[in-house]
Design a protein around this motif. Structure first.
Motif, PDB file in Angstrom:
ATOM      1  N   GLU A 266     -11.866  88.431  71.251  1.00 56.04           N
ATOM      2  CA  GLU A 266     -11.982  88.985  69.767  1.00 56.04           C
ATOM      3  C   GLU A 266     -13.027  87.236  69.647  1.00 56.04           C
ATOM      4  OE1 GLU A 266     -12.716  90.822  67.137  1.00 56.04           O
ATOM      5  OE2 GLU A 266     -12.246  92.158  68.515  1.00 56.04           O
TER       6      GLU A 266
ATOM      7  N   SER B 179     -14.292  85.253  71.775  1.00 54.56           N
ATOM      8  CA  SER B 179     -15.906  85.683  73.405  1.00 54.56           C
ATOM      9  C   SER B 179     -16.537  86.124  72.252  1.00 54.56           C
ATOM     10  CB  SER B 179     -14.903  86.030  73.978  1.00 54.56           C
ATOM     11  OG  SER B 179     -14.102  84.723  74.516  1.00 54.56           O
ATOM     12  N   ARG B 180     -16.142  87.268  71.524  1.00 59.38           N
ATOM     13  CA  ARG B 180     -16.597  88.464  71.140  1.00 59.38           C
ATOM     14  C   ARG B 180     -17.403  88.345  70.196  1.00 59.38           C
ATOM     15  NH1 ARG B 180     -17.287  91.718  66.810  1.00 59.38           N
ATOM     16  NH2 ARG B 180     -14.612  91.135  66.363  1.00 59.38           N
ATOM     17  N   VAL B 181     -16.914  87.392  68.981  1.00 60.61           N
ATOM     18  CA  VAL B 181     -17.058  86.552  67.806  1.00 60.61           C
ATOM     19  C   VAL B 181     -18.178  85.486  68.485  1.00 60.61           C
ATOM     20  CG1 VAL B 181     -17.211  85.215  65.796  1.00 60.61           C
ATOM     21  CG2 VAL B 181     -16.178  86.884  65.826  1.00 60.61           C
TER      22      VAL B 181
ATOM     23  N   GLY C   7     -19.858  85.310  71.010  1.00 56.20           N
ATOM     24  CA  GLY C   7     -21.510  86.291  71.707  1.00 56.20           C
ATOM     25  C   GLY C   7     -22.356  86.700  70.558  1.00 56.20           C
ATOM     26  N   GLU C   8     -21.485  87.736  70.102  1.00 54.92           N
ATOM     27  CA  GLU C   8     -22.745  87.945  68.188  1.00 54.92           C
ATOM     28  C   GLU C   8     -23.007  86.534  67.261  1.00 54.92           C
ATOM     29  OE1 GLU C   8     -19.813  89.754  65.460  1.00 54.92           O
ATOM     30  OE2 GLU C   8     -19.332  91.367  66.839  1.00 54.92           O
ATOM     31  N   LEU C   9     -22.862  85.281  67.615  1.00 58.96           N
ATOM     32  CA  LEU C   9     -23.722  84.606  67.309  1.00 58.96           C
ATOM     33  C   LEU C   9     -24.075  84.188  68.039  1.00 58.96           C
ATOM     34  CD1 LEU C   9     -21.164  81.772  65.939  1.00 58.96           C
ATOM     35  CD2 LEU C   9     -22.211  83.427  64.934  1.00 58.96           C
TER      36      LEU C   9
ATOM     37  N   GLU D 140     -26.488  86.351  69.685  1.00 57.52           N
ATOM     38  CA  GLU D 140     -26.973  87.681  69.401  1.00 57.52           C
ATOM     39  C   GLU D 140     -27.667  87.863  68.532  1.00 57.52           C
ATOM     40  OE1 GLU D 140     -25.934  91.202  69.946  1.00 57.52           O
ATOM     41  OE2 GLU D 140     -24.159  90.973  72.021  1.00 57.52           O
ATOM     42  N   GLN D 141     -27.154  87.251  67.097  1.00 56.77           N
ATOM     43  CA  GLN D 141     -27.616  86.339  66.088  1.00 56.77           C
ATOM     44  C   GLN D 141     -28.855  85.879  65.819  1.00 56.77           C
ATOM     45  OE1 GLN D 141     -25.299  86.176  63.070  1.00 56.77           O
ATOM     46  NE2 GLN D 141     -26.642  85.545  61.280  1.00 56.77           N
TER      47      GLN D 141
END
Length: 82
Positions: free
Chosen positions: A13, A15-17, A19-21, A23-24
């Protein structure tokens, strides 16, 4: 990991967060330490700033970590007021 708006549990989770940063904010967004981490007795603090690689600082803050057996067991992300 305790963020201002949510709690994130587990390595996947986190790592997912992260990655989202990326992307954003884009691939040149960087978190840069302000000095070295300091700590003792299982508690550590690292101040940092973040923003585009060649741009202005977008956010500043600090991570506070609880360390057990040489590993981070809990992490608080503290953001400075803008």
């Amino acid at each position: 990991m305790y963020e201002p708006t949510k709690i994130v549990r587990g390595r996947l989770e986190i790592s997912r967060v992260a990655g989202e940063l990326l992307e954003q904010f884009g691939p040149t967004f960087r978190f840069v330490p302000d000095g070295v981490a300091v700590g003792h007795h299982g508690l550590a603090r690292l101040a940092w700033h973040a923003g585009p690689e060649q741009g202005p600082v977008a956010v500043t803050g600090a991570d506070i970590a609880e360390v057990q057996d040489g590993k981070i067991s809990r992490l608080w992300v503290l953001l400075n007021p803008q």
